[in-house]
Design an enzyme around this catalytic site. Structure first.
Site, short mmCIF file in Angstrom:
data_model
loop_
_atom_site.label_atom_id
_atom_site.label_comp_id
_atom_site.label_asym_id
_atom_site.label_seq_id
_atom_site.Cartn_x
_atom_site.Cartn_y
_atom_site.Cartn_z
N HIS A 142 -1.21 0.45 -12.27
CA HIS A 142 -2.12 0.73 -11.17
C HIS A 142 -3.36 -0.13 -11.32
O HIS A 142 -3.79 -0.39 -12.44
CB HIS A 142 -2.52 2.22 -11.17
CG HIS A 142 -3.07 2.68 -9.86
ND1 HIS A 142 -4.39 2.52 -9.52
CD2 HIS A 142 -2.48 3.30 -8.82
CE1 HIS A 142 -4.58 3.02 -8.31
NE2 HIS A 142 -3.43 3.49 -7.86
N ASP B 253 3.64 7.06 -7.22
CA ASP B 253 4.89 6.77 -6.51
C ASP B 253 6.13 6.92 -7.37
O ASP B 253 7.25 6.82 -6.85
CB ASP B 253 4.84 5.34 -5.96
CG ASP B 253 3.87 5.23 -4.81
OD1 ASP B 253 3.84 6.16 -3.99
OD2 ASP B 253 3.13 4.24 -4.74
N HIS C 116 0.84 -1.20 0.00
CA HIS C 116 0.00 0.00 0.00
C HIS C 116 0.87 1.25 0.00
O HIS C 116 0.91 1.99 -0.97
CB HIS C 116 -0.92 -0.06 1.21
CG HIS C 116 -2.02 0.94 1.22
ND1 HIS C 116 -2.27 1.80 0.19
CD2 HIS C 116 -2.98 1.20 2.15
CE1 HIS C 116 -3.31 2.55 0.48
NE2 HIS C 116 -3.76 2.21 1.67
#
Ligand code: CMC
Length: 436
Positions: free
Chosen positions: A313, A369, A274
């Site tokens: 994703h 990220d 996560h």
């Protein structure tokens, strides 16, 4: 049990081949009710039909008006406002107000909100002693999780979640105190004294002060760095029913106090699947080391040897809208701190991947990220702090989802079904006989 009837309302007709019976299940908002499936049974002694959905990948657990995502189009909106506009023109505290109250504040509401948050940044002195009791090398996320959980004992009235005023004051306290706890967890690892909040500073400037202030009278952070961190908080403020938000809602559904529910969210965020991908991106960039090694690395990814971290994703099958904003923030930060040489490698990876059929055909684009770790590193954060920063940003999202839960009459205590795979009706033999 309902026989099929002609109907104009959207519905799904299901034929149970075990019995030949047909059922018409209403479709509302693109969903059928799991409880309607439960009415389908082979005979009266059998349990009704259920859905098996590990990870809830195709199960809606709530109605929510907080965040909208269209993964195919790369859209993210908080309360209807596009993330790009909020990141460019708003502040983290204004976005927090928007998430919690569902609308933008007028001037008086904004001033009051900022005032309340600013004047609740201090924590009880015993929280300080509590934090000082951690081992010298305690992970800051563990410290944050425990400290937020501990706050429930400092505010026992928070257990009365039926009172709106009471809920509101806990929300203010939590958003206000999160940077204090996060910064102290950071200082703890370095053996530096904890710095008290400075009420003259903005939310994010105060956080930087509590992190980095030494002997100077006042910590004066560069405005461009303050803005970049504020933007990062905005980008992380909510992301609908992700793992940690689901944890907050699930734990919150027992009607526990919000500190305990948010501590559960922090625990979920602590997991590498996560909150930890940006750290993995940095490790990957370091391992690649130089531009010449990029093509060989990409070949390895395409051969299935490893993944290009920061790409792909579950929801976004287009450029993650947050990644675009972060890319711009990265440039702003590097203007102040000097360019991290890893940036060139990241840019080259992105350029190649966006043109390469392997990534294009699988709809793999940079996610939030890909660049955030580079910014955090430039701001002098060690990797263990990355998830703490995520948690500070996500707190208004967790709380707005928790608030929505407490006001939702359709919600029940979370209690999924299971498919039992173990033994049944065994006969117990006492130890003396089993071991004889
Ligand atoms: N590099 C190379 N190939 C990839 C990658 C990647 N980063 N991501 C997915 N694929 C391939 C995968 O091998 C599969 O290929 P094939 O069809 O040939 O088997 C295909 O793309 C579909 O992948 P998947 O694993 O079924 O996709 P998913 O939706 O289950 O996984 C993901 C999503 C984020 C876990 C995955 O893309 C990944 O591991 N990315 C790298 C880690 C990362 O950056 N995580 C951060 C996510 S953003 C966090 C947030 O929003 O909070």
């Amino acid at each position: 049990m309902t026989d099929v009837q002609a109907s104009t309302a959207p519905s799904l007709t299901v034929r149970d081949n075990r019995t030949g019976q047909e059922y018409e299940l209403p479709i509302t908002d693109g969903t059928i009710k799991a409880a309607d499936l439960g009415k389908i049974r082979a005979d009266d002694d059998e349990p009704g039909l259920a859905v098996y959905d590990p990870g809830f990948v195709n199960t809606a657990s709530c109605r929510s008006a907080v965040t909208y995502i269209d993964g195919d189009k790369g859209i993210l909106e908080y309360r209807g406002y596009p993330i790009e506009q909020l990141a460019e023109k708003s502040t983290f505290l204004e976005v927090a107000y928007l998430l919690i109250y569902g609308q933008l504040p007028d001037k008086t509401q904004y001033d009051e909100w900022v005032h309340h948050i600013t004047y609740h940044t201090f924590v009880h002195e015993n929280v300080r002693s509590f934090m000082q009791g951690f081992r010298y090398d305690a992970h800051p996320m563990g410290m944050l999780m425990a400290s937020v959980g501990a706050l429930s004992t400092f505010y026992p009235e928070s257990r009365d979640i039926s009172d709106m005023h009471n809920r509101e004051i806990q929300i203010i306290r939590m958003i206000a105190k999160m940077p204090t706890l996060g910064a102290w967890a950071f200082r703890h690892a370095q053996g530096k004294p904890y710095i008290y909040p400075d009420n003259d500073l903005s939310y994010t400037a105060n956080f930087l002060s509590m992190l980095f202030k030494m002997s100077e009278q006042k910590y004066d952070a560069d405005e461009r760095l303050v803005k970049a961190l504020d933007v990062l908080f905005i980008l992380h403020a909510d992301h609908e029913q992700n793992c940690s938000t689901n944890a907050v809602r699930s734990v919150g559904s027992s009607q526990v106090d919000p500190y305990s529910a948010v501590a559960a969210g922090i625990a979920a965020l602590f997991g590498p699947l996560h909150g930890g991908a940006n750290e993995a991106v940095l490790r990957m960039l370091r391992r690649i080391g130089s531009l010449e090694n990029v093509p060989a690395f990409i070949d390895g990814v395409k051969a299935g040897n490893e993944r290009l971290m920061g790409f792909g994703h579950r929801v976004y099958k287009n450029y993650d809208p947050r990644a675009k904003i972060i890319k711009k923030a990265t440039e702003d930060v590097f203007e102040v701190t000097g360019v991290n040489p890893l940036l060139k490698i990241a840019q080259e990876l992105e350029k190649i991947a966006l043109e390469d059929d392997y990534f294009v055909s699988r709809r793999l684009y940079p996610n939030v990220d890909f660049y955030s770790g580079l910014i955090y590193e430039a701001l002098q954060f060690p990797p263990e702090m990355f998830t703490v920063l995520f948690a500070i940003g996500r707190t208004p999202g967790w709380l707005s989802q928790w608030l929505e839960l407490t006001e939702d009459k359709e919600q029940k205590i979370a209690r999924p079904k299971q498919i039992y795979t173990g033994d049944r009706s065994l006969t117990f033999t006492p130890r003396e006989e089993r071991w004889a």
